[in-house]
Enzyme design. Sequence first.
Site, mmCIF file in Angstrom:
data_model
loop_
_atom_site.group_PDB
_atom_site.id
_atom_site.type_symbol
_atom_site.label_atom_id
_atom_site.label_comp_id
_atom_site.label_asym_id
_atom_site.label_seq_id
_atom_site.Cartn_x
_atom_site.Cartn_y
_atom_site.Cartn_z
ATOM 1 N N SER A 1 -13.297 92.543 -54.853
ATOM 2 C CA SER A 1 -14.089 93.746 -54.583
ATOM 3 C C SER A 1 -15.530 93.331 -54.318
ATOM 4 O O SER A 1 -16.232 92.858 -55.223
ATOM 5 C CB SER A 1 -14.035 94.686 -55.788
ATOM 6 O OG SER A 1 -15.054 95.654 -55.663
ATOM 7 N N HIS B 1 -11.869 93.834 -50.491
ATOM 8 C CA HIS B 1 -11.718 95.200 -51.007
ATOM 9 C C HIS B 1 -13.075 95.892 -50.909
ATOM 10 O O HIS B 1 -14.060 95.426 -51.487
ATOM 11 C CB HIS B 1 -11.226 95.145 -52.455
ATOM 12 C CG HIS B 1 -10.995 96.479 -53.082
ATOM 13 N ND1 HIS B 1 -9.830 97.210 -52.900
ATOM 14 C CD2 HIS B 1 -11.771 97.234 -53.895
ATOM 15 C CE1 HIS B 1 -9.900 98.337 -53.580
ATOM 16 N NE2 HIS B 1 -11.079 98.382 -54.194
ATOM 17 N N ASP C 1 -15.153 99.174 -51.621
ATOM 18 C CA ASP C 1 -15.189 100.398 -52.415
ATOM 19 C C ASP C 1 -16.170 101.393 -51.816
ATOM 20 O O ASP C 1 -17.381 101.227 -51.917
ATOM 21 C CB ASP C 1 -15.621 100.063 -53.852
ATOM 22 C CG ASP C 1 -14.517 99.397 -54.644
ATOM 23 O OD1 ASP C 1 -13.402 99.941 -54.660
ATOM 24 O OD2 ASP C 1 -14.772 98.331 -55.242
ATOM 25 N N MET D 1 -17.858 104.830 -52.031
ATOM 26 C CA MET D 1 -18.154 105.865 -53.044
ATOM 27 C C MET D 1 -19.183 106.832 -52.493
ATOM 28 O O MET D 1 -20.145 106.418 -51.844
ATOM 29 C CB MET D 1 -18.698 105.204 -54.309
ATOM 30 C CG MET D 1 -17.752 104.169 -54.902
ATOM 31 S SD MET D 1 -18.415 103.476 -56.419
ATOM 32 C CE MET D 1 -17.100 102.360 -56.895
ATOM 33 N N HIS E 1 -11.079 101.321 -49.979
ATOM 34 C CA HIS E 1 -10.709 102.235 -51.075
ATOM 35 C C HIS E 1 -11.674 103.420 -51.008
ATOM 36 O O HIS E 1 -12.842 103.290 -51.356
ATOM 37 C CB HIS E 1 -10.839 101.447 -52.393
ATOM 38 C CG HIS E 1 -10.576 102.239 -53.625
ATOM 39 N ND1 HIS E 1 -10.831 101.755 -54.886
ATOM 40 C CD2 HIS E 1 -10.052 103.484 -53.806
ATOM 41 C CE1 HIS E 1 -10.490 102.657 -55.787
ATOM 42 N NE2 HIS E 1 -10.027 103.717 -55.156
ATOM 43 N N MET F 1 -13.215 106.427 -52.283
ATOM 44 C CA MET F 1 -13.480 107.260 -53.465
ATOM 45 C C MET F 1 -14.458 108.337 -53.048
ATOM 46 O O MET F 1 -15.653 108.294 -53.365
ATOM 47 C CB MET F 1 -14.044 106.391 -54.592
ATOM 48 C CG MET F 1 -12.990 105.525 -55.261
ATOM 49 S SD MET F 1 -13.696 104.144 -56.176
ATOM 50 C CE MET F 1 -14.006 103.011 -54.835
ATOM 51 N N MET G 1 -5.311 102.740 -60.594
ATOM 52 C CA MET G 1 -6.631 102.414 -61.142
ATOM 53 C C MET G 1 -6.497 102.085 -62.624
ATOM 54 O O MET G 1 -5.911 102.859 -63.383
ATOM 55 C CB MET G 1 -7.598 103.606 -60.975
ATOM 56 C CG MET G 1 -7.935 103.961 -59.540
ATOM 57 S SD MET G 1 -8.561 102.571 -58.585
ATOM 58 C CE MET G 1 -10.049 102.135 -59.506
ATOM 59 N N GLY H 1 -15.790 104.234 -60.089
ATOM 60 C CA GLY H 1 -17.224 104.512 -60.001
ATOM 61 C C GLY H 1 -18.071 103.254 -60.066
ATOM 62 O O GLY H 1 -19.121 103.184 -59.438
ATOM 63 N N PHE H 2 -17.615 102.274 -60.816
ATOM 64 C CA PHE H 2 -18.429 101.073 -61.014
ATOM 65 C C PHE H 2 -17.558 99.837 -61.167
ATOM 66 O O PHE H 2 -16.440 99.941 -61.670
ATOM 67 C CB PHE H 2 -19.279 101.217 -62.288
ATOM 68 C CG PHE H 2 -20.109 102.467 -62.305
ATOM 69 C CD1 PHE H 2 -21.343 102.516 -61.670
ATOM 70 C CD2 PHE H 2 -19.624 103.617 -62.917
ATOM 71 C CE1 PHE H 2 -22.093 103.685 -61.652
ATOM 72 C CE2 PHE H 2 -20.370 104.796 -62.907
ATOM 73 C CZ PHE H 2 -21.610 104.827 -62.271
ATOM 74 N N GLY I 1 -17.141 96.138 -63.106
ATOM 75 C CA GLY I 1 -17.547 95.608 -64.410
ATOM 76 C C GLY I 1 -17.134 96.433 -65.611
ATOM 77 O O GLY I 1 -17.634 96.218 -66.715
ATOM 78 N N ASP J 1 -6.319 98.067 -59.703
ATOM 79 C CA ASP J 1 -7.749 97.906 -59.440
ATOM 80 C C ASP J 1 -8.562 98.319 -60.655
ATOM 81 O O ASP J 1 -8.468 99.461 -61.112
ATOM 82 C CB ASP J 1 -8.107 98.796 -58.228
ATOM 83 C CG ASP J 1 -9.565 98.703 -57.833
ATOM 84 O OD1 ASP J 1 -10.276 97.821 -58.348
ATOM 85 O OD2 ASP J 1 -9.988 99.518 -56.987
ATOM 86 N N GLY J 2 -9.376 97.385 -61.150
ATOM 87 C CA GLY J 2 -10.321 97.700 -62.212
ATOM 88 C C GLY J 2 -10.133 96.844 -63.449
ATOM 89 O O GLY J 2 -9.080 96.863 -64.086
ATOM 90 N N GLY J 3 -11.146 96.047 -63.737
ATOM 91 C CA GLY J 3 -11.143 95.281 -64.984
ATOM 92 C C GLY J 3 -10.141 94.144 -65.049
ATOM 93 O O GLY J 3 -9.853 93.633 -66.130
ATOM 94 N N GLY K 1 -13.259 92.366 -59.098
ATOM 95 C CA GLY K 1 -14.682 92.331 -58.733
ATOM 96 C C GLY K 1 -15.445 91.355 -59.593
ATOM 97 O O GLY K 1 -15.722 90.217 -59.198
ATOM 98 N N SER K 2 -15.762 91.785 -60.820
ATOM 99 C CA SER K 2 -16.580 90.952 -61.719
ATOM 100 C C SER K 2 -15.922 89.625 -62.056
ATOM 101 O O SER K 2 -16.624 88.628 -62.256
ATOM 102 C CB SER K 2 -16.828 91.696 -63.021
ATOM 103 O OG SER K 2 -17.185 93.005 -62.735
HETATM 104 C C1 DX5 Z 1 -13.988 100.819 -59.341
HETATM 105 C C2 DX5 Z 1 -13.671 100.111 -58.051
HETATM 106 C C3 DX5 Z 1 -13.143 98.724 -58.263
HETATM 107 C C4 DX5 Z 1 -14.149 97.789 -58.878
HETATM 108 C C5 DX5 Z 1 -13.491 96.512 -59.295
HETATM 109 O O1 DX5 Z 1 -14.419 102.087 -59.087
HETATM 110 O O2 DX5 Z 1 -12.717 100.832 -57.316
HETATM 111 O O3 DX5 Z 1 -12.626 98.200 -57.064
HETATM 112 O O4 DX5 Z 1 -15.188 97.511 -57.990
HETATM 113 O O5 DX5 Z 1 -14.394 95.727 -60.008
HETATM 114 P P1 DX5 Z 1 -14.023 95.090 -61.422
HETATM 115 O O6 DX5 Z 1 -12.902 94.126 -61.158
HETATM 116 O O7 DX5 Z 1 -15.284 94.447 -61.870
HETATM 117 O O8 DX5 Z 1 -13.573 96.217 -62.322
HETATM 118 ZN ZN ZN Z 2 -11.640 99.755 -55.684
#
Ligand code: DX5
Ligand code: ZN
Length: 221
Positions: free
Chosen positions: A7, A32, A34, A36, A65, A67, A136, A141-142, A144, A174-176, A196-197
């Site tokens: 991401s 990926h 994102d 938003m 993606h 959102m 998800m 939204g973010f 990390g 997706d996420g964490g 992402g992180s």
């Molecule tokens: C969250 C995003 C994710 C996010 C993934 O709203 O859709 O794609 O950026 O980042 P990490 O892997 O750090 O959760």
């Molecule tokens: Zn995403």
Amino acid sequence: MLLLAPSILAGDLADLGTVCDQCEQGGADFLHVDVMDGHFVPNLTFGIPVVRALKQRTKLPLDVHLMVSNPGSLLDDYLDAGADWVSVHWEVATHLDRLVERIHRAGAKAGVALNPATGTEVLSEILPSLDFVLIMSVNPGFAGQSFLPYCLEKARRMSREVAEKNLDVIVAMDGGIDERNIGEVVSAGVRFCVAGSAVFGRPDPQAAMIDLRQQAIGVVS
Ligand code: DX5
Ligand code: ZN
């Protein structure tokens, strides 16, 4: 086979060209992206011109993606800008069938994203028309945020349904996701991981991508 989609939201946003290079050199399968809108989620990120610029900069397919609370009015522009795979959120897609059809007509792959609290059963009718389902594992939204373990059961359920119905639908998450939990994620049937992180929060993103794949080895070949 595991598809890995870093991401870029977690990358250096002042240097997206380098982010593209890092993904290519690390063996990523997708970028990926994102998107938003500040309404569906409390954050604002990549607009259509940014996606167009990324498309010109990288050979990797773009996994966009969306959102946004009005996917219907933005979808065609993102497709035109070069989105190869697109996911729209079930929570805001009133006429999901039409959106999926528009994505396919543009030659792209269609996915539906589910918030953590949305059950997988809402997709039972549309599942055969989809290319992927994006589960998800954080509230969007973010980057990390911490992985929500209860989403693993959703991935298991979704993978089971796909297998039982003999469908060609990829289960994505997706996420964490990080090197500690990716083994469990793929064990739950996920074959497309967004991170992402766990990639860009590390000093060497290329090495982080290789690490993530290594952790998944043995679970998925
Ligand atoms: C969250 C995003 C994710 C996010 C993934 O709203 O859709 O794609 O950026 O980042 P990490 O892997 O750090 O959760
Ligand atoms: Zn995403």
